[in-house]
Design a protein around this motif. Structure first.
Motif, PDB file in Angstrom:
ATOM      1  N   THR A 127       0.704  -1.229  -0.125  1.00 29.54           N
ATOM      2  CA  THR A 127      -0.149  -0.050   0.042  1.00 29.54           C
ATOM      3  C   THR A 127       0.801   1.053  -0.065  1.00 29.54           C
ATOM      4  O   THR A 127       0.470   2.345  -0.675  1.00 29.54           O
ATOM      5  N   TYR A 128       1.908   1.269   0.941  1.00 30.81           N
ATOM      6  CA  TYR A 128       2.807   2.386   0.935  1.00 30.81           C
ATOM      7  C   TYR A 128       3.283   2.827  -0.485  1.00 30.81           C
ATOM      8  O   TYR A 128       3.216   3.872  -0.807  1.00 30.81           O
ATOM      9  N   LEU A 129       3.923   1.758  -1.087  1.00 33.85           N
ATOM     10  CA  LEU A 129       4.217   2.095  -2.476  1.00 33.85           C
ATOM     11  C   LEU A 129       3.387   2.498  -3.789  1.00 33.85           C
ATOM     12  O   LEU A 129       3.807   3.434  -4.500  1.00 33.85           O
ATOM     13  N   ALA A 130       2.162   1.866  -3.377  1.00 30.74           N
ATOM     14  CA  ALA A 130       1.144   2.506  -4.195  1.00 30.74           C
ATOM     15  C   ALA A 130       0.596   3.882  -4.265  1.00 30.74           C
ATOM     16  O   ALA A 130       0.643   4.757  -5.210  1.00 30.74           O
ATOM     17  N   VAL A 131       0.587   4.351  -2.839  1.00 30.35           N
ATOM     18  CA  VAL A 131       0.375   5.745  -2.522  1.00 30.35           C
ATOM     19  C   VAL A 131       1.628   6.598  -2.934  1.00 30.35           C
ATOM     20  O   VAL A 131       1.428   7.533  -3.500  1.00 30.35           O
ATOM     21  N   ALA A 132       2.912   6.086  -2.849  1.00 27.20           N
ATOM     22  CA  ALA A 132       4.059   6.827  -3.399  1.00 27.20           C
ATOM     23  C   ALA A 132       3.779   7.171  -4.725  1.00 27.20           C
ATOM     24  O   ALA A 132       4.274   8.295  -5.115  1.00 27.20           O
ATOM     25  N   VAL A 133       3.602   6.156  -5.765  1.00 25.60           N
ATOM     26  CA  VAL A 133       3.544   6.359  -7.063  1.00 25.60           C
ATOM     27  C   VAL A 133       2.250   7.208  -7.323  1.00 25.60           C
ATOM     28  O   VAL A 133       2.504   8.121  -8.374  1.00 25.60           O
ATOM     29  N   ALA A 134       1.171   7.072  -6.800  1.00 20.68           N
ATOM     30  CA  ALA A 134       0.086   8.200  -6.674  1.00 20.68           C
ATOM     31  C   ALA A 134       0.338   9.485  -6.583  1.00 20.68           C
ATOM     32  O   ALA A 134       0.092  10.336  -7.435  1.00 20.68           O
ATOM     33  N   VAL A 135       1.018   9.913  -5.586  1.00 22.13           N
ATOM     34  CA  VAL A 135       1.610  11.071  -5.113  1.00 22.13           C
ATOM     35  C   VAL A 135       2.490  11.584  -6.209  1.00 22.13           C
ATOM     36  O   VAL A 135       2.550  12.721  -6.645  1.00 22.13           O
ATOM     37  N   ARG A 181      -6.429  13.294  -9.614  1.00 24.34           N
ATOM     38  CA  ARG A 181      -6.816  13.101  -8.319  1.00 24.34           C
ATOM     39  C   ARG A 181      -6.351  11.644  -7.973  1.00 24.34           C
ATOM     40  O   ARG A 181      -5.918  10.851  -8.709  1.00 24.34           O
ATOM     41  N   ILE A 182      -6.252  11.548  -6.390  1.00 22.84           N
ATOM     42  CA  ILE A 182      -5.922  10.212  -5.820  1.00 22.84           C
ATOM     43  C   ILE A 182      -7.211   9.837  -4.984  1.00 22.84           C
ATOM     44  O   ILE A 182      -7.611  10.802  -4.530  1.00 22.84           O
ATOM     45  N   ILE A 183      -7.606   8.654  -5.214  1.00 21.57           N
ATOM     46  CA  ILE A 183      -8.830   8.272  -4.669  1.00 21.57           C
ATOM     47  C   ILE A 183      -8.349   6.981  -3.855  1.00 21.57           C
ATOM     48  O   ILE A 183      -7.973   6.071  -4.486  1.00 21.57           O
ATOM     49  N   LEU A 184      -8.871   7.130  -2.628  1.00 23.23           N
ATOM     50  CA  LEU A 184      -8.307   6.113  -1.785  1.00 23.23           C
ATOM     51  C   LEU A 184      -9.722   5.380  -1.237  1.00 23.23           C
ATOM     52  O   LEU A 184     -10.694   5.979  -0.813  1.00 23.23           O
ATOM     53  N   SER A 185      -9.638   3.989  -1.140  1.00 21.98           N
ATOM     54  CA  SER A 185     -10.803   3.285  -0.844  1.00 21.98           C
ATOM     55  C   SER A 185     -10.526   2.009   0.078  1.00 21.98           C
ATOM     56  O   SER A 185      -9.266   1.450  -0.248  1.00 21.98           O
ATOM     57  N   ASP A 211     -12.933   7.524   8.609  1.00 23.53           N
ATOM     58  CA  ASP A 211     -11.395   7.561   8.615  1.00 23.53           C
ATOM     59  C   ASP A 211     -10.806   6.723   9.405  1.00 23.53           C
ATOM     60  O   ASP A 211      -9.524   6.191   9.117  1.00 23.53           O
ATOM     61  N   PRO A 212     -11.285   6.170  10.604  1.00 26.71           N
ATOM     62  CA  PRO A 212     -10.571   5.102  11.127  1.00 26.71           C
ATOM     63  C   PRO A 212     -10.042   3.844  10.340  1.00 26.71           C
ATOM     64  O   PRO A 212      -8.965   3.052  10.493  1.00 26.71           O
ATOM     65  N   TYR A 213     -11.028   3.586   9.376  1.00 27.59           N
ATOM     66  CA  TYR A 213     -10.427   2.259   8.531  1.00 27.59           C
ATOM     67  C   TYR A 213      -9.722   2.885   7.710  1.00 27.59           C
ATOM     68  O   TYR A 213      -8.754   1.947   6.907  1.00 27.59           O
ATOM     69  N   LEU A 214      -9.371   4.078   7.077  1.00 29.49           N
ATOM     70  CA  LEU A 214      -8.306   4.450   6.192  1.00 29.49           C
ATOM     71  C   LEU A 214      -7.211   5.132   6.789  1.00 29.49           C
ATOM     72  O   LEU A 214      -6.511   5.775   6.031  1.00 29.49           O
ATOM     73  N   ARG A 215      -6.932   5.184   8.022  1.00 23.63           N
ATOM     74  CA  ARG A 215      -5.861   5.637   8.800  1.00 23.63           C
ATOM     75  C   ARG A 215      -4.474   5.306   8.205  1.00 23.63           C
ATOM     76  O   ARG A 215      -3.504   6.060   7.872  1.00 23.63           O
ATOM     77  N   PRO A 216      -4.270   3.981   7.640  1.00 23.91           N
ATOM     78  CA  PRO A 216      -2.993   3.773   7.192  1.00 23.91           C
ATOM     79  C   PRO A 216      -2.553   4.508   5.763  1.00 23.91           C
ATOM     80  O   PRO A 216      -1.610   4.818   5.486  1.00 23.91           O
ATOM     81  N   LEU A 217      -3.730   4.636   5.267  1.00 19.27           N
ATOM     82  CA  LEU A 217      -3.613   5.454   3.818  1.00 19.27           C
ATOM     83  C   LEU A 217      -3.261   6.809   3.924  1.00 19.27           C
ATOM     84  O   LEU A 217      -2.448   7.368   3.519  1.00 19.27           O
ATOM     85  N   ALA A 246       0.512   7.212   5.073  1.00 15.28           N
ATOM     86  CA  ALA A 246       1.086   7.265   4.104  1.00 15.28           C
ATOM     87  C   ALA A 246       1.423   8.703   3.311  1.00 15.28           C
ATOM     88  O   ALA A 246       2.285   9.220   2.943  1.00 15.28           O
ATOM     89  N   LEU A 247       0.083   9.183   3.135  1.00 17.95           N
ATOM     90  CA  LEU A 247      -0.026  10.723   2.370  1.00 17.95           C
ATOM     91  C   LEU A 247       0.802  11.753   3.447  1.00 17.95           C
ATOM     92  O   LEU A 247       1.554  12.423   2.831  1.00 17.95           O
TER      93      LEU A 247
END
Length: 390
Positions: A199-207, A217-221, A243-249, A252-253
Motif C-alpha cells: 500500500t505504501y508504495l502504491a500511495v507513493a507512485v500515486a503522489v 486526483r488520488i482516490i483512496l478506498s 477515517d478509522p478504516y483508512l488511517r494507514p492510507l 502514508a500521505l
C-alpha cells in the motif's frame, strides 16, 4: 606455518568519500549501519577517517561497496538514512548477487549439456554434471556488483520515487518490480503479507503522478470491515465514520506530503476518500485509485470497482489473502478476481513473500511462524459452498 589463504578472498576494497560530514549519517550511531552490513553480507567494514576498508569474500566485498556508494549517494541528494534503508539496500545487493550466480549456473549447465551432446555423437553414453567454475562464478558476481555500484554513483537508484517530503527507494527486488509495474500497467494487484510495502508504495507512485501532473486526483478506498470485532455506531459525518478504516492510507500521505498540502487536497477533492460502497455508478477518470485490504471485499464489490476504471486512470488493488476478516462462508472478492483475471494481458499481478517484509525483523519471523502453523494444520477459509480453498 600460516594457514592457506581463502581462495574467495582478495585484497581489501578501499572507498574514499569526499564529504566527512555525511559519514556519521552513513555509518550510523556507534557504526550500527556498518555493523548491519557486516552481519548480512559477511564482510568486515573498517572506517578510517574519510576512508572505508572492506575485507571478505570477493563478491561480498563488491556488494558491500555497492551498498555504501548507494547510501552515500542518497545522503548527497539530501535524503536521510535509517536502518530500514540500510537493510533494504543490502537486500537489493544480495538479490543482484543471487541473480549473477543463477545466470552463471545456467550458463554452466548449458555448456555441460552441449558437451554431453558432443560426446554422445561419438557413440558414448556420458553422464555429465554441471561443474561451474568457482573463479568464473566469483568474477560474474563481482562484475554484477561493480555494475550496480557504478549505476548508483552520484544519483538515486532505479525505482526511486520523489515526493515533497522524502525519497522512497525500493528495499527488495519485488518492491522494485512492483514500482515498475505500477508505472507500466493501468491495473495492478499487489498481493502478500503485511509489512511488504504494497500500500505504501502504491500511495507513493500515486503522489508522484499527482505532483507530475499525470493525473488530477488520488482516490483512496478500503472496505469498512472490522478485524474480528464490532465497533458499534461511529459518530460524525461520512468522512469521520470511515477515517478509522483508512488511517494507514492517511499515514502514508502525511509521510510524503506536507500536512497543509494533504488538507488542501482533501478539501478540494484532489485527494478523495471514497467508501467502497459509494463507488457504484461512477466513472473514475484521470485518477489513481487505490483499494486497500481488498481481501475483505465481496465478489460483487470487486467487480463493481474494477468496472469503474475510466480514461487515463490507474487502479491498484492490494491485499493479503491470509488475513481475511469476512464472515465465514462469505467468499473473498480478491480471491475471486485472481481466479478470473490472472493471465489477462494488461493486468499485472505482483506477489510478495515474507522475504520482502520491511518492518521490524520480528515481523518477518511472525509471518513465517504463522504461515508454517497454518500449513501444518491445513487451515483455510471455507467459501460460500462450504469447501475449503487456499
Amino acid at each position: 606455518m600460516s594457514a592457506p589463504a581463502n581462495p574467495q578472498t582478495r585484497q581489501p576494497v578501499i572507498l574514499d568519500f569526499a564529504d566527512n560530514r555525511l559519514l556519521s549519517m552513513l555509518f550510523g550511531e556507534h557504526d550500527r549501519h556498518l555493523s548491519r552490513i557486516e552481519q548480512q553480507l559477511g564482510v568486515s567494514v573498517s572506517p578510517r577517517g574519510n576512508r572505508v576498508v572492506i575485507s571478505g569474500p570477493e563478491a561480498a566485498q563488491q556488494s558491500a561497496r555497492a551498498v555504501l556508494i548507494e547510501l552515500y549517494g542518497r545522503l548527497e541528494n539530501g535524503a536521510l538514512i535509517e536502518m530500514g534503508d540500510v537493510e533494504g539496500s543490502v537486500r537489493m545487493a544480495l538479490g543482484r548477487q543471487q541473480e549473477a550466480t543463477s545466470q552463471q549456473s545456467a550458463t554452466s549447465q548449458e555448456t555441460a549439456t552441449n558437451r554431453g551432446g558432443e560426446m554422445q555423437a561419438f557413440g558414448k553414453s556420458v553422464v555429465t554434471q554441471a561443474m561451474p567454475s568457482t573463479r568464473a562464478s566469483r568474477e560474474a558476481e563481482a562484475r554484477a556488483a561493480e555494475r550496480a555500484a557504478a549505476n548508483t554513483e552520484g544519483r538515486l537508484p532505479d525505482g526511486a520515487i520523489r515526493t515533497k517530503k522524502r525519497v522512497i527507494v525500493p528495499r527488495s527486488q519485488t518492491q522494485s518490480r512492483y514500482i515498475a509495474e505500477l508505472l507500466r500497467h493501468e491495473l495492478v494487484f499487489g498481493l502478500g503479507p503485511a509489512g511488504t510495502g504494497k500500500t505504501y508504495l502504491a500511495v507513493a507512485v500515486a503522489v508522484q503522478m499527482l505532483l507530475d501532473g499525470r493525473v488530477d486526483r488520488i482516490i483512496l478506498s478500503r472496505p469498512a470491515v472490522e478485524a474480528g470485532e464490532r465497533l458499534g455506531f461511529l459518530p460524525g459525518d461520512m468522512r469521520e465514520k470511515i477515517d478509522p478504516y483508512l488511517r494507514p492510507l492517511y499515514d502514508a500521505l502525511y509521510d510524503m506530503l506536507p500536512p497543509e498540502r494533504v488538507e488542501k487536497g482533501l478539501a478540494s477533492g484532489e485527494i478523495e476518500v471514497a467508501p467502497l460502497a459509494f463507488m457504484r455508478g461512477r466513472t473514475l477518470a484521470n485518477a489513481v485509485v487505490i483499494l486497500d485490504e481488498a481481501q475483505n471485499t465481496s465478489p460483487v464489490q470487486m467487480k463493481m470497482l474494477l468496472t469503474r476504471l475510466g480514461e487515463n486512470s490507474r487502479l491498484v488493488v492490494t491485499g493479503d489473502l491470509s488475513q481475511i476478516d469476512l464472515p465465514l462462508g462469505v467468499p473473498s472478492g480478491l480471491r475471486d478476481a485472481l481466479d478470473i483475471l490472472e493471465g489477462i494481458e494488461g493486468i499485472s499481478f505482483v506477489r510478495f513473500s515474507d522475504q520482502d517484509v520491511v518492518r521490524h525483523p520480528l515481523v518477518t519471523k511472525v509471518v513465517r511462524a504463522y504461515a508454517q502453523r497454518e500449513q501444518e494444520l491445513g487451515l483455510a477459509r471455507p467459501d460460500a459452498a462450504g469447501t475449503r480453498r487456499r
